[in-house]
Motif scaffolding. Structure first.
Motif, short mmCIF file in Angstrom:
data_model
loop_
_atom_site.label_atom_id
_atom_site.label_comp_id
_atom_site.label_asym_id
_atom_site.label_seq_id
_atom_site.Cartn_x
_atom_site.Cartn_y
_atom_site.Cartn_z
N ILE A 43 0.86 -1.18 0.00
CA ILE A 43 0.00 0.00 0.00
C ILE A 43 0.90 1.23 0.00
O ILE A 43 1.88 1.30 0.76
CB ILE A 43 -0.91 0.04 1.24
CG1 ILE A 43 -1.92 -1.11 1.22
CG2 ILE A 43 -1.66 1.36 1.32
CD1 ILE A 43 -2.85 -1.14 2.42
N MET A 44 0.58 2.18 -0.85
CA MET A 44 1.27 3.47 -0.87
C MET A 44 0.50 4.46 0.00
O MET A 44 -0.70 4.67 -0.24
CB MET A 44 1.37 4.01 -2.29
CG MET A 44 2.36 3.27 -3.15
SD MET A 44 4.04 3.77 -2.77
CE MET A 44 4.95 2.37 -3.42
N LEU A 45 1.15 5.05 0.97
CA LEU A 45 0.52 6.11 1.75
C LEU A 45 0.35 7.33 0.85
O LEU A 45 1.34 7.83 0.32
CB LEU A 45 1.38 6.48 2.95
CG LEU A 45 0.89 7.68 3.78
CD1 LEU A 45 -0.33 7.27 4.62
CD2 LEU A 45 1.99 8.21 4.68
N PRO A 46 -0.87 7.83 0.66
CA PRO A 46 -1.00 9.11 -0.05
C PRO A 46 -0.20 10.15 0.73
O PRO A 46 -0.51 10.41 1.89
CB PRO A 46 -2.50 9.39 0.01
CG PRO A 46 -3.13 8.04 0.17
CD PRO A 46 -2.17 7.26 1.03
N PRO A 47 0.85 10.71 0.13
CA PRO A 47 1.76 11.54 0.93
C PRO A 47 1.09 12.82 1.44
O PRO A 47 0.70 13.67 0.64
CB PRO A 47 2.89 11.87 -0.05
CG PRO A 47 2.28 11.72 -1.40
CD PRO A 47 1.24 10.65 -1.28
N PRO A 48 0.95 12.95 2.76
CA PRO A 48 0.37 14.18 3.29
C PRO A 48 1.35 15.35 3.13
O PRO A 48 2.56 15.13 3.00
CB PRO A 48 0.15 13.86 4.77
CG PRO A 48 1.14 12.80 5.08
CD PRO A 48 1.32 12.01 3.82
#
Length: 928
Positions: A43-48
């Protein structure tokens, strides 16, 4: 160490998280190199934004991502949750510029190089706030792989993509209309523009026809234009009418004089015009309206830009307006039109006003030179990926939104007039020739002796974000991670960035790697408050997830919500709202309770109402689980829990129907939770775990087990202790992905009693259902037992018996079943004994309960007269309450004005009163 008497989440959370991270448990396949056959899950963290802090939307989505990550890690998959942050060009530059403003420093005076040093310094000092907060939520990202969109490796990937696309003819420079922020003086994306309804005016202006002579007392002949932006008339290039509008068709091809400018502009026909709106005549300003720009392109109108980049009137307009702010110019233009008799009418009008989400200034469509990506070919491949099933959306309807955007896609403006970001790798010689290269040295080699200057602009933040799935895995190098984890498994994101991020990742990944970036996209709903309102600081309904975890006192909450508000009236309003909704502040619920709440709300709906009372309910659940574990430890620790059964001299295990029932229910719960994770139905997974733990294990099995632990047969006790410990241990593993902290703490205490060993529950296998362990007979028998116990409790309630009073039960039905059930009935229904009646129940005035083939009666002397009197009094009371409720619901004012929840509660009360009254009447009839 003994288990504490009460559940205190704060100390448990800090202790376990640091252990997990330091031990490397968040890394792919901790403890060894995976075999090639091990399934990969990523899973790729949507970059905050690096400037950001954790808000409810983050906390909600991160809970779901972490639940999936922990689930697949426990399933044995080679699991990576890739974290990182986005450099957030505009947001970060604004933060640092505001700091400079406080020191009376202008960034342009400081210079680009020194300004960027300040930004990097701020990033190093304050840029990790959100990742620290993420750790508080229990997120098990592989922090050793944390990336930042302006890391050297990711920046190289950005440059590589730009250079390749340029040489492929897919990036070009052109003059097009863009959203322009006059305060930031940069182009901004649609996502950074917030359109809100505001009160405005609709001005009706006469554009006189040329070559007409109306005479001294007559109104000039012309076309009446209705506009909400009269200042843009200085850039008008035509007046448009609908080609089928009979009122004006004869004027097509004529010209009108543009008021105040004394220019002649044509009357054109275009189907864009709505004949029903306003007067049916529309001014066309190609340089300052997106729709007008398209009309201008169709009719070969030359756009005329009348604004400077900071929103003032430029020298293309009449001299008397040059240099004025656009809204000051509006006032002067209206006054001049009125003076000349050309302003015919002014009407109040509500309109949607686009404002920059950072500066709140009105966004101006502006014709500027920008860099673009040609999207048509890329979009075609992006559409094919979804149509062919390479990328699937959950819920599926979001694929239609994706398709609709790609089918109508425009070229992507990727340049921004900022300093913070990836500087465009393009250089110009003195003649304006462009050299796109990987470095200044490479550009100079191409240019020869010519002097070069690099483009001042930076790339849109979404450009680097579009490369996130493969740049974070090492592209353009062929790394092992790229081969293992791309395509990633699922992207969890909100519906608002399907266009800006999801679609662009699909297109870029396919173009540069030949693979889709992810196999599935799970689109979450939007977290709203308990009333369904969007959370915003101005409404005073914003919740900070860390406040829900740690708790916050009312004075601190008020201070937090009102700090920074310039309007005293707004601050006063928010304080009032806060005092109303949180009179005692916010209690500390702990991370697990918050995560459980988020999971329980994660249905496939568009909007999600967050009610803090649910947090309280799941905090109670954690307490229930904690206390159940304490009970099991007290009754099993240091005792024989049936761990060794293979040896011949070991005593046997004698399982009861209750043991087989709870084991069966566990198998069913395991199956339901597994399916829920597969379907991204976190709400169903949470519900199954909650109901199994609370309703089945705690409320029923523990009570049934108490009876068995008092048996005089050792084999029954051993089987009971074995079932208590093993079912609880498995349940903790089942719940771990959603509530990681409490399950880890309790598992460490319970696991040894269940014959399990390991450093962490995280590394244990996830429970798998075994249909062979499901006993339909046990399920059927315990269902009947529960029904009988509930019937006995109802009889006690109907007869108003004190809980301390134990009375005998007379029961008729299958003797073997009743004999087996008797110990449980005595204990759980507070009976003195069970008498099994061979020839049916005796004829008596006492009430009888019927459960399937069984008939139950409490053996108690009933004073018939006293019981009639008691029932009559109770019926009178209930009738009075019924009348009150009926009167209230018959009152139209109450029904219309009271909150819907209050009205519904009153209806429920009335229904309850009516049902109770019927039961009392039945009881009274039995006494006749």
């Amino acid at each position: 160490m003994e288990l504490e008497k009460s559940f205190e989440p704060r100390s448990i959370e800090s202790r376990w998280y640091s252990r997990w991270e330091s031990a490397g448990y968040f890394k792919p396949m901790p403890g060894g190199t995976p075999a090639e056959t091990t399934p990969a899950y990523c899973i790729m963290l949507p970059p905050p934004n690096v400037t950001g802090t954790l808000h409810m939307g983050h906390a909600f989505q991160h809970t779901l991502m972490d639940a999936l990550t922990r689930y697949h890690r426990m399933c044995g998959d080679n699991t990576l949750w890739q974290p990182g942050t986005d450099h957030a060009g505009i947001a970060t530059q604004i933060v640092v510029e505001r700091q400079l403003d406080q020191q009376n420093i202008n960034r342009r005076d400081l210079g680009r190089e020194e300004f960027l040093k300040r930004v990097w310094r701020w990033k190093e000092e304050s840029g990790s706030t959100i990742t620290r907060q993420m750790r508080r939520l229990g997120t098990s990202c592989d922090w050793s792989r944390e990336r930042f969109t302006m890391d050297p490796a990711l920046s190289r990937a950005v440059t590589e993509v730009f250079v390749r696309l340029y040489h492929e003819g897919l990036i070009y420079r052109g003059k097009r209309l863009v959203n322009w922020d006059p305060v930031l003086q940069t182009a901004v994306s649609d996502l950074e523009v917030v359109s809100t309804e505001e009160e405005g005016s609709l001005w009706h202006i006469l554009y006189p026809l040329e070559n007409t002579n109306p005479g001294p007392d007559k109104l000039e002949e012309g076309l009446i234009i209705a506009t909400t932006r009269p200042e843009t008339m200085l850039g008008d290039m035509a007046v448009a009418i609908h080609p089928d509008d009979a009122r004006y068709r004869h004027l097509i091809g004529r010209h009108v004089r543009l008021p105040l400018c004394e220019r002649s502009i044509p009357v054109i026909a275009d189907s864009y015009v709505d004949p029903e709106f306003g007067t049916g005549c529309v001014k066309i300003t190609p340089a300052h309206d997106f729709n007008d720009y398209q009309v201008g392109q169709r009719h070969k109108l030359v756009p005329l830009n009348i604004f400077t980049l900071d929103g003032k009137i430029n020298d293309s307009a009449p001299a008397e307006y040059q240099g004025l702010d656009r809204f000051d110019a509006r006032k002067r233009i209206i006054a001049a039109l009125e003076k000349r008799g050309l302003l015919l009418e002014t009407k109040p009008h509500k309109l949607m006003v686009p404002r920059g989400d950072r500066t709140h200034t009105v966004i101006e469509p502006m014709l500027t030179d920008q860099w673009y990506v040609a999207m048509e070919g890329l979009a075609k491949r992006g559409l094919e990926a979804v149509a062919g099933g390479e990328v699937k959306f959950t819920p599926e309807n979001w694929s239609h939104v994706y398709n609709q955007w790609l089918e109508n896609i425009q070229d992507w403006c990727i340049s921004r007039q900022l300093w913070w970001g990836h500087r465009i790798p393009a250089w110009y010689d003195e003649d304006g020739n462009i050299f796109v290269a990987h470095s200044p040295e490479e550009a100079q080699r191409e240019a020869g002796e010519r002097k070069l200057t690099q483009d001042e602009d930076v790339l849109d933040t979404w450009f680097s974000s579009a490369l996130w799935p493969f740049s974070t895995l090492g592209w353009p190098e062929k790394t092992p991670e790229l081969g293992t984890f791309l395509p990633t498994s699922v992207l969890i994101t909100g519906f608002d960035i399907i266009f800006f991020w999801v679609a662009r990742m699909v297109m870029m990944s396919l173009h540069f790697t030949g693979k889709v970036p992810f196999n599935e996209v799970y689109v979450t709903g939007l977290i709203r408050d308990a009333e369904g309102q969007k959370m915003s600081k101005s409404k005073g309904n914003v919740l900070d997830p860390l406040d829900l975890i740690d708790g916050i006192a009312l004075p601190d909450l008020i201070s937090k919500r009102t700090t920074g508000l310039m309007n005293p009236r707004q601050a006063e309003s928010i304080e009032k709202i806060t005092r109303k909704h949180f009179p005692d502040g916010i209690p500390a619920f702990g991370t697990d309770a918050l995560r459980f709440t988020f999971a329980s709300l994660a249905s496939h709906g568009r909007d999600i109402k967050f009610d803090m009372q649910r947090c309280e309910g799941y905090r109670n659940f954690c307490n229930k689980l904690w206390n159940a574990t304490r009970y099991v430890l007290m009754n099993c620790k240091g005792k024989d829990t049936g761990l060794v059964t293979e040896l011949a001299n070991e005593p046997p295990l004698e399982y009861s129907d209750a043991d087989r029932w709870i084991i069966s229910r566990l198998q069913q719960a395991e199956s339901a939770v597994e399916q829920a994770f597969r379907d991204y139905r976190f709400d169903i997974a949470a519900r199954e775990i909650y109901e199994f733990v609370w309703d089945e294990y705690c409320d029923w099995y523990l009570e049934l087990a108490k009876v068995q632990l008092n048996s005089d047969r050792d084999a029954i006790q051993r089987a009971t202790r074995r079932t208590l410990t093993r079912v609880l241990e498995t349940t903790l593993r089942l719940a771990h992905p959603i509530i990681p902290f409490i399950t880890e703490e309790l598992w460490q205490k319970i696991a040894p009693l269940a014959g399990k060993q390991g450093a962490s529950i995280m590394l244990q296998p996830y429970p798998k259902t075994d249909p062979a362990n499901i006993s339909e007979d046990a399920i059927k028998h315990i269902h009947a037992l529960k029904e009988m116990i509930n019937a006995c409790r109802t009889l006690r309630g109907e007869m108003n018996l004190s809980p301390a009073l134990r009375v005998p039960l007379l029961a008729a039905g299958d003797r073997q079943t009743l004999a087996a059930f008797s110990p449980y009935l005595v204990a759980l229904a507070k009976l003195s004994g069970v008498e099994i009646m061979q020839d049916g129940l005796p004829h008596a005035e006492a009430p009888v309960a019927i459960v399937g083939e069984f008939r139950l009666m409490l053996k108690i002397e009933v004073d018939i007269a006293a019981e009639r009197e008691r029932l009559a009094r109770e019926m009178t009371r209930i009738e009075g309450e019924t009348t009150k409720a009926q009167i209230k619901l018959a009152n139209a004012n109450f029904v219309e004005r009271a909150p819907a929840k209050v009205v519904e509660q009153e209806k429920e009360r009335l229904a309850t009163f009516n049902a109770t009254l019927e039961k009392l009447k039945e009881q009274l009839q039995k006494l006749d």
